[in-house]
Design an enzyme around this catalytic site. Structure first.
Site, PDB file in Angstrom:
ATOM      1  N   HIS A  85      -3.510   5.408  -2.375  1.00 32.40           N
ATOM      2  CA  HIS A  85      -4.590   5.559  -2.904  1.00 32.40           C
ATOM      3  C   HIS A  85      -4.785   7.102  -3.064  1.00 32.40           C
ATOM      4  O   HIS A  85      -5.327   7.499  -4.054  1.00 32.40           O
ATOM      5  CB  HIS A  85      -5.843   4.979  -2.146  1.00 32.40           C
ATOM      6  CG  HIS A  85      -5.975   3.558  -2.399  1.00 32.40           C
ATOM      7  ND1 HIS A  85      -5.412   2.841  -1.415  1.00 32.40           N
ATOM      8  CD2 HIS A  85      -6.553   2.595  -3.273  1.00 32.40           C
ATOM      9  CE1 HIS A  85      -5.710   1.284  -1.648  1.00 32.40           C
ATOM     10  NE2 HIS A  85      -6.392   1.582  -2.832  1.00 32.40           N
ATOM     11  N   ASP A 103      -0.289  -2.249  -9.343  1.00 38.99           N
ATOM     12  CA  ASP A 103      -1.495  -1.640  -8.605  1.00 38.99           C
ATOM     13  C   ASP A 103      -2.362  -0.951  -9.483  1.00 38.99           C
ATOM     14  O   ASP A 103      -1.851  -0.630 -10.651  1.00 38.99           O
ATOM     15  CB  ASP A 103      -1.081  -1.047  -7.421  1.00 38.99           C
ATOM     16  CG  ASP A 103      -2.061  -1.397  -6.077  1.00 38.99           C
ATOM     17  OD1 ASP A 103      -3.355  -1.620  -6.368  1.00 38.99           O
ATOM     18  OD2 ASP A 103      -1.683  -0.998  -5.021  1.00 38.99           O
TER      19      ASP A 103
END
Length: 489
Positions: free
Chosen positions: A183, A254
């Site tokens: 992230h 993702d």
């Protein structure tokens, strides 16, 4: 192919998120324009009935829309974010060591997800937790042994898909041997190809053999396979996953706003390169308020086809796989009806109890007085999101009214622990990863060597009078630990 047909194909491969518990006007328009999927987050959930109503509204706009969600159980839940998961996560199931238990838990998660109208669950995590310092996998993994992860991953997939919901094995080709959260930055797996073959790929092979309908690629750099991040690598997605491993289902990325790839290219370029590499669906967690960002992605894909950078046949193949997943879901209607009648009461707590491990192994004298519970916890990762599981202190408070809790983060100071007149319980999460947490734990134990320590993350060296590992931070695991400490076993 006409511009309109090309535009609909480009929309078909997108899975954006959105705000609110009602479909915004831009999303309704996008569905009419061919949008193939959406992803739900906690911000979209208003209970199971409300979420099912939302999914029904989406399907009225486009009957074959793929509705996806991250519902792993354990620390990562969207449908139970308000109160924490009723189910222990993967590491707890791996420690319990019973594949049939794993299958039953996954079927009940599937029952919940099916009731919410979801097509595709972005679960299970089948990464091998090779490095205990991993900041984003940890207890989301079934463990550190590839064969065990493969067996439990396959059982989880079979359980979920028996409920008529598609499973998605993630994060290919393996996110377990990293110390970077994708992230925030691009992680690198520096292992040799031989190690990757022996350690990281077996659980994905087991998932494919179990009939998993989708695989999510991780935003990972794996130099032994390619110099490009896996999301953008034809060698990883087509050469390894498709050609070598024989996967024929849906490959989804993702979320493309994650810094691991967002720092490299604009969103449209990431989408184009991922599709060219072999991805079929582009996950976009955050969309602009009026949907302009989704249409910008569509236009980037159309432009790449017109420029010859993305083959029209590749885009058509990707859109076809999205349709195939929706068709599979439609064919599972009877399975969803059957599982709706198949409640397995008490299973979540029983599974969490089966994962408890204590040093010494024998239960201590039960807590009979309300304790002081000191929580030492880092702030949750973005993968966990808004989930607010019951804390150990709250769970003990249900059994021992008057329990007092104190929450400490890395900038906190311990309360005065001497002569409190209460038993002391110290709850830590992933102390093996956090020097500040170990320091405060040592300080607390110097003041109170009689303290009980409960680790809710990846266990480290035992400490305290009793050291209890739950192998997960769900509401189910908190209640299991509280019951154990209060003598309920």
């Amino acid at each position: 192919m006409s511009e309109g047909e090309l535009g609909r194909m480009a929309m078909a491969v997108l899975q954006p998120g959105f705000e609110g518990t009602e479909p915004p006007a831009w999303l309704r328009r996008a569905l009419a324009d061919g949008l193939g999927g959406v992803i739900l987050f906690a911000r979209n959930v208003a209970g199971l009935e409300g979420t099912a109503a939302l999914a029904a509204k989406l399907r009225r706009e486009r009957p074959d829309v793929v509705v996806a969600v991250d519902e792993e159980g354990g620390s990562v839940t969207r449908l139970e974010a308000a109160g924490g998961s009723s189910w222990p996560g993967n590491m707890a199931l791996g420690v319990a060591g019973d594949e049939e238990l794993t299958r039953r838990v996954a079927r009940q998660i599937g029952r919940m997800v099916a009731a919410a109208g979801v097509t595709l669950d972005y679960a299970p995590v089948v990464d091998v937790n090779a490095d205990p310092r991993n900041p984003v996998i940890g207890v989301r993994s079934f463990g550190s042994d590839p064969e065990e992860v493969g067996r439990h991953g396959a059982a989880w997939i079979e359980g979920l898909q028996s409920a008529g919901v598609a499973a998605c094995a993630k994060h290919f080709p393996g996110h377990g041997d990293t110390v970077t959260d994708s992230h925030l930055a691009l992680p690198a797996v520096r292992a040799s190809r031989e190690v990757i073959e022996r350690r990281d790929l077996p659980p994905f092979r087991a998932a494919i053999a179990a009939g998993v309908r989708a695989v999510m690629c991780g935003h990972l750099l794996v130099p032994a396979v390619d110099a490009l991040p896996a999301t953008l690598s034809r060698a990883v997605l087509t050469g390894l996953l498709r050609e070598e491993m024989g996967f024929e289902g849906l490959v989804v990325t993702d979320a493309i706003e994650m810094r691991a790839v967002a720092a490299l290219h604009p969103p449209g370029e990431i989408a184009v390169r991922a599709l060219a590499a072999g991805a079929d669906a582009i996950c976009v967690g955050v969309s602009s308020a009026r949907g302009e960002s989704v249409y910008a992605l569509r236009d980037a894909i159309i432009g790449a086809v017109r420029e010859g950078r993305l083959a029209e046949e590749r885009l058509a193949e990707a859109a076809g796989r999205v349709r195939d997943l929706a068709a599979w879901y439609d064919a599972q209607a009877e399975a969803r009806k059957a599982v709706a009648r198949d409640a397995d009461e008490g299973l979540g707590l029983a599974a969490a109890m089966a994962a408890l491990r204590a040093t010494p192994a024998e239960p201590p004298e039960p807590l009979t007085r309300a304790p002081l519970v000191v929580h030492l916890a880092a702030r949750p990762s973005q993968a966990v999101g808004r989930a607010t599981p019951l804390t150990l202190g709250e769970a003990l408070g249900e059994l021992l009214p008057g329990t007092v809790t104190a929450q400490m983060h890395d900038d906190g100071r311990l309360p005065d622990l001497r002569d409190t007149g209460r038993p002391l319980v110290i709850a830590v999460h992933d102390a093996v990863r956090h020097a500040w947490m170990r320091r405060l734990l040592e300080e607390a134990l110097r003041a109170r060597p009689d303290a009980i320590v409960v680790e809710t993350g990846v266990p480290g060296p035992p400490a305290g009078r009793v050291y209890l590992a739950t192998h997960g931070a769900s509401t189910a695991s908190a209640r299991a630990a509280a019951r154990w400490l209060a003598g309920g076993v």
